[in-house]
Design an enzyme around this catalytic site. Structure first.
Site, PDB file in Angstrom:
ATOM      1  N   ARG B 275       0.735  -1.082   0.022  1.00  7.67           N
ATOM      2  CA  ARG B 275      -0.091  -0.068   0.044  1.00  7.67           C
ATOM      3  C   ARG B 275       1.050   1.153   0.041  1.00  7.67           C
ATOM      4  NH1 ARG B 275      -1.102   2.429   4.789  1.00  7.67           N
ATOM      5  NH2 ARG B 275      -1.158   0.749   6.318  1.00  7.67           N
ATOM      6  N   HIS B 279      -3.511   4.488   4.965  1.00  6.35           N
ATOM      7  CA  HIS B 279      -4.433   3.252   5.097  1.00  6.35           C
ATOM      8  C   HIS B 279      -5.645   3.791   4.615  1.00  6.35           C
ATOM      9  CE1 HIS B 279      -7.099   0.141   6.855  1.00  6.35           C
ATOM     10  NE2 HIS B 279      -7.680   1.256   7.530  1.00  6.35           N
ATOM     11  N   TYR B 288       4.270   5.369  11.612  1.00  2.00           N
ATOM     12  CA  TYR B 288       4.667   3.991  11.841  1.00  2.00           C
ATOM     13  C   TYR B 288       5.563   3.325  10.711  1.00  2.00           C
ATOM     14  CZ  TYR B 288       0.575   3.365   8.873  1.00  2.00           C
ATOM     15  OH  TYR B 288      -0.335   3.693   7.835  1.00  2.00           O
TER      16      TYR B 288
HETATM   17  C1  TPP Z   1     -13.195  -6.415  13.254  1.00  2.00           C
HETATM   18  C2  TPP Z   1     -12.616  -5.370  12.553  1.00  2.00           C
HETATM   19  N1  TPP Z   1     -11.679  -4.655  13.619  1.00  2.00           N
HETATM   20  C3  TPP Z   1     -11.186  -3.478  13.553  1.00  2.00           C
HETATM   21  C4  TPP Z   1     -11.274  -2.798  12.217  1.00  2.00           C
HETATM   22  C5  TPP Z   1     -10.612  -1.356  12.383  1.00  2.00           C
HETATM   23  N2  TPP Z   1      -9.758  -1.574  10.922  1.00  2.00           N
HETATM   24  C6  TPP Z   1     -10.101  -1.025   9.532  1.00  2.00           C
HETATM   25  S1  TPP Z   1      -9.022  -1.754   8.636  1.00  2.00           S
HETATM   26  C7  TPP Z   1      -7.957  -2.371   9.655  1.00  2.00           C
HETATM   27  C8  TPP Z   1      -6.712  -2.984   9.095  1.00  2.00           C
HETATM   28  C9  TPP Z   1      -6.971  -3.762   7.933  1.00  2.00           C
HETATM   29  O1  TPP Z   1      -5.685  -4.367   7.552  1.00  2.00           O
HETATM   30  P1  TPP Z   1      -5.657  -5.436   6.233  1.00  2.00           P
HETATM   31  O2  TPP Z   1      -6.708  -6.541   6.713  1.00  2.00           O
HETATM   32  O3  TPP Z   1      -4.514  -5.786   6.184  1.00  2.00           O
HETATM   33  O4  TPP Z   1      -6.329  -4.865   5.092  1.00  2.00           O
HETATM   34  P2  TPP Z   1      -5.898  -3.232   4.458  1.00  2.00           P
HETATM   35  O5  TPP Z   1      -6.661  -2.180   5.079  1.00  2.00           O
HETATM   36  O6  TPP Z   1      -4.586  -3.373   4.637  1.00  2.00           O
HETATM   37  O7  TPP Z   1      -6.321  -3.354   2.961  1.00  2.00           O
HETATM   38  C10 TPP Z   1      -8.532  -2.213  10.858  1.00  2.00           C
HETATM   39  C11 TPP Z   1      -7.674  -2.621  12.082  1.00  2.00           C
HETATM   40  C12 TPP Z   1     -12.475  -3.192  11.597  1.00  2.00           C
HETATM   41  N3  TPP Z   1     -12.642  -2.428  10.348  1.00  2.00           N
HETATM   42  N4  TPP Z   1     -12.885  -4.404  11.587  1.00  2.00           N
END
Ligand code: TPP
Lengths: 327, 389
Positions: B275, B279, B288
């Site tokens: 990415r 985020h 970070y």
């Molecule tokens: C159950 C849950 N916990 C926490 C979150 C908050 N949150 C949104 S995106 C994210 C990180 C997700 O990372 P990843 O699965 O690697 O996907 P990316 O966003 O990097 O595409 C978090 C912690 C959420 N959306 N759902």
């Protein structure tokens, strides 16, 4: 006396608890270098280290479940759930384990875990960031559920929650994180309001508004607006949703004769229903009108552009007061 | 010496383990590689189509970010750097397949014919969905991490029961793609989904974009083994593919989908990517991660690499590039106008679809709402009170 926003006050409260007791540790997603998405844990990992401020894998069941285990081992974990809508993967751990272990072990097991959950709406976010899940926890025996509405309460209530021998769901009014207030950080034991005591924030004679968390400011605003029209409203901040300080509310209602409960949580089967039922039991002969409730609708929390129509407003509160006064 | 054999440059936060099994058909300099198992044989127009989709997706990202900065969107979830993974995987699907995306898979949405304005309506805050999931075969975005995975498996089990796998009819055999991030693999439900899919041999392809970060947490905080090796424990093949190589992603996903459609069961694909941006627009990656890391990944850009390859093959020339730029500009202008023209929903519409059948309490609340609306909101919004209507 120090002035700080609610989010900072929680941070300061966490810091004080961690300074005082080495068994206190924090767990959650992004709470380390990032300081949490709301920056509530900002700087704590830097000062207390990775063993006490733990960035966890992205798994809420893991956070709560392992916190339970650590609590059984004598630690006092404070878990951050990133947003209200993301607590549900942990629901099994919360309702079947966290809430029940003390009762099942005849008091032999203690699980003093605190779950911090930003709660309520009004921040213009996408879905699952704005829900008010308190009643789901309040309905689960074995949990205590509290929600501060001011920086002062946030600072002290988080410390009281951590000190509690019971699991505490500590809800944080997310749209008020940036609201500043005076915090009296130098209070001694016995000078801090007990965790589960409601507080009369404004005295009045015509009706009582009961509220907590994000609706406290709303109720105070409504009371100010009503005063301009010659109506005197008393405002009671519950502070604790489970247990409920029914006595403080009942005393107020005996004085004013009328009650309007204001929550962001949906009205239908919501926390206001419990307050209304208890007050009609305790104050049946003092009530001059049926208890009114103002809150969210029985709907999925709507899209950000129309959330202001879902959330209780000063107008809706005043309408309810008017109906109560007319009854 | 091939990049594939070396594996990607690994920063400290990356999961240790062998990456020499990473499927790559284009190295990071755009040089074509052979792979013993995976191959694609595409016509020049098809190759140009992949480039076009990636360029348009990048423009969507740039425009989304700009619209957010200008207050037209509440939030933007970026895709920059993940174009190869998204376009390659989505282009491998067929009309009848069904896709369960996360909140970041705009490339998949575009590839399935969804109007980009409908993708942005969620981020503008006028809608929770935006498109017709049935028409496009694309489930609404899922914001709760990993929550889409078990429904995807169940959908696949439905496909099986309908006898729509293994018929040999390309217009009938159906598969399901479930997108997830690296962070999502940590959720308990992700493990359940992999297990269910394997136990029931559901026609599901789990497409995991390992973009190295879950907000501020590196993938090493989610797993101590490379993510694709989780598949083995569940009982399905796990494939590691260079997510910044659109050809390899297309080849690997096609093979996995073919396997699913023919009744061969599920596959887990780890697309190794990055990415490039924050985020979301609410995030601050400087807290970070080091900019040196981001810079190192810039060298592996999926679009640049593909462009170099197409140039070297004489498939891409200046004229096409100019036409593509013009098309992207036009796309962006159309998107911007469409987003700005999105009107807020009628507030009372929030009562419309919570239930299929009448719910008396909701109807009563709706009446209350309308009464209060008559009294206050119309005044507040400068409309007539008790209007002649
Ligand atoms: C159950 C849950 N916990 C926490 C979150 C908050 N949150 C949104 S995106 C994210 C990180 C997700 O990372 P990843 O699965 O690697 O996907 P990316 O966003 O990097 O595409 C978090 C912690 C959420 N959306 N759902």
């Amino acid at each position: 006396m120090e002035t700080m926003p609610i989010g900072k006050a929680i941070n300061a409260g966490l810091r004080a608890a961690m300074d005082r007791d080495p068994r206190v540790l924090l767990m959650g997603e992004d709470i380390g270098p990032l300081g949490g998405v709301f920056r509530v844990t900002d700087g704590l990992q830097k000062d207390f280290g990775e063993h006490r401020v733990i960035d966890t894998p992205l798994a809420e069941a893991g956070i709560v479940g392992s916190a339970i285990g650590m609590a059984l081992r004598g630690y006092r974990p404070v878990c951050e759930i990133q947003f209200n809508g993301f607590v549900f993967p942990a629901f099994n751990q919360i309702t079947t384990q966290l809430a029940k272990l003390r009762a099942r072990s005849h008091g032999k097991l203690s699980v003093p875990v605190v779950l911090r959950i930003p709660s309520g709406g009004g921040i213009g976010s996408v879905e699952h960031h704005s829900e008010s899940p308190e009643v789901l926890f309040a309905h689960t025996a074995g949990l205590r559920v509290v929600m501060p509405s001011s920086a002062h309460d946030a600072y002290w209530m988080i410390q009281q929650s951590i000190a509690s021998a019971d699991p505490v769901v500590f809800l944080e009014p997310e749209r008020r994180y940036w609201e500043k207030g005076d915090v009296d950080v130098d209070l001694g034991p016995g000078e801090v309001t007990p965790l589960h005591r409601a507080r009369v924030l404004r005295a009045g004679t015509d009706a009582t508004l009961v509220c907590y968390g994000p609706t406290v400011k709303l109720a105070l605003d409504a009371a100010t607006a009503a005063a301009e029209d010659g109506t005197s409203l008393e405002v009671v901040d519950l502070r604790s949703i489970s247990p409920l300080d029914v006595d403080t509310v009942a005393e107020s209602v005996r004085r004013t004769g009328r009650l309007v409960v204001v929550t962001e949580a949906p009205v239908f089967h919501g926390p206001g229903a419990e307050v209304a039922a208890r007050i009609q039991e305790a104050c049946f002969y003092s009530l001059e009108a049926p208890v009114k409730r103002v809150g969210g609708y029985h709907l999925p929390y709507p899209a950000a552009r129309i959330e202001e129509h879902y959330l209780p407003s000063v107008d809706r509160v005043l309408d309810a007061v008017e109906q109560s006064l007319a009854a | 010496m091939s990049d594939a054999a070396e594996g990607p440059d690994r920063a400290e936060h990356e999961v240790p383990g062998r990456h020499d099994d990473m499927v790559q058909l284009l190295d990071q300099h755009g040089v074509r590689r052979e792979h013993p198992e995976h191959e694609v044989d595409l016509e020049p127009e098809e190759l140009l189509g992949l480039l076009r989709d990636m360029v348009v997706l990048r423009r969507l990202d740039t425009e989304g970010e700009a619209l957010q900065r200008q207050g037209q969107l509440g939030l933007w979830v970026g895709t920059r750097g993940q174009e190869g993974a998204q376009v390659g995987s989505a282009q491998a699907t067929r009309r009848q397949d069904h896709v369960f995306p996360t909140y970041r898979d705009h490339g998949a949405a575009l590839a399935r014919g969804i109007d980009p304005v409908h993708v942005l309506s969620l981020f503008r805050g006028v809608d929770h969905g935006g498109w017709d999931p049935v028409e496009h075969g694309v489930h609404p975005y899922t914001l709760v991490i990993a929550a889409q995975l078990l429904p995807a498996v169940g959908y696949g089990m439905g496909v099986q029961r309908d006898g729509a796998v293994g018929t040999g009819d390309p217009a009938r055999d159906t598969a399901v793609v479930a997108y997830l991030g690296d962070g999502a693999t940590s959720q308990g439900e992700a493990s359940e989904a992999l297990n269910w899919a394997a136990v029931f041999q559901a026609p599901v392809v789990f497409f995991c974009q390992n973009n190295q970060w879950a907000i501020s947490e590196p993938v090493a905080r989610q797993s101590t083994v490379p993510l694709h090796r989780r598949a083995e424990g569940a009982g399905m093949p796990g494939v590691l593919v260079d997510g910044n190589d659109v050809l390899a992603v297309l080849a690997v996903t096609r093979a996995a989908l073919e396997r699913a459609r023919s009744g061969g069961g599920p596959t887990f694909i780890e697309a190794y990517t990055y990415r490039m941006g924050a985020h979301t627009t609410a995030d601050d990656p400087t807290r970070y991660r080091l900019s040196a890391e981001t810079e190192a990944w810039r060298e592996k850009d999926p679009i640049d690499r593909f462009r170099t390859y197409l140039r070297s093959e004489g498939i891409l020339d200046d004229d096409y590039e100019a036409a593509l730029d013009a098309e992207a500009d036009e796309f962006a202008a159309r998107l911007r106008a469409g987003v700005i023209a999105l009107v807020d929903p009628e507030p009372v519409s929030m009562f419309d679809h919570a239930y299929a059948e009448p719910h008396p309490q909701v109807l009563a609340e709706r009446d209350e709402f309308l009464a209060a609306w008559e009294q206050h909101d119309r005044e507040a919004h400068g409309e007539l009170v008790g209007g002649a209507s």
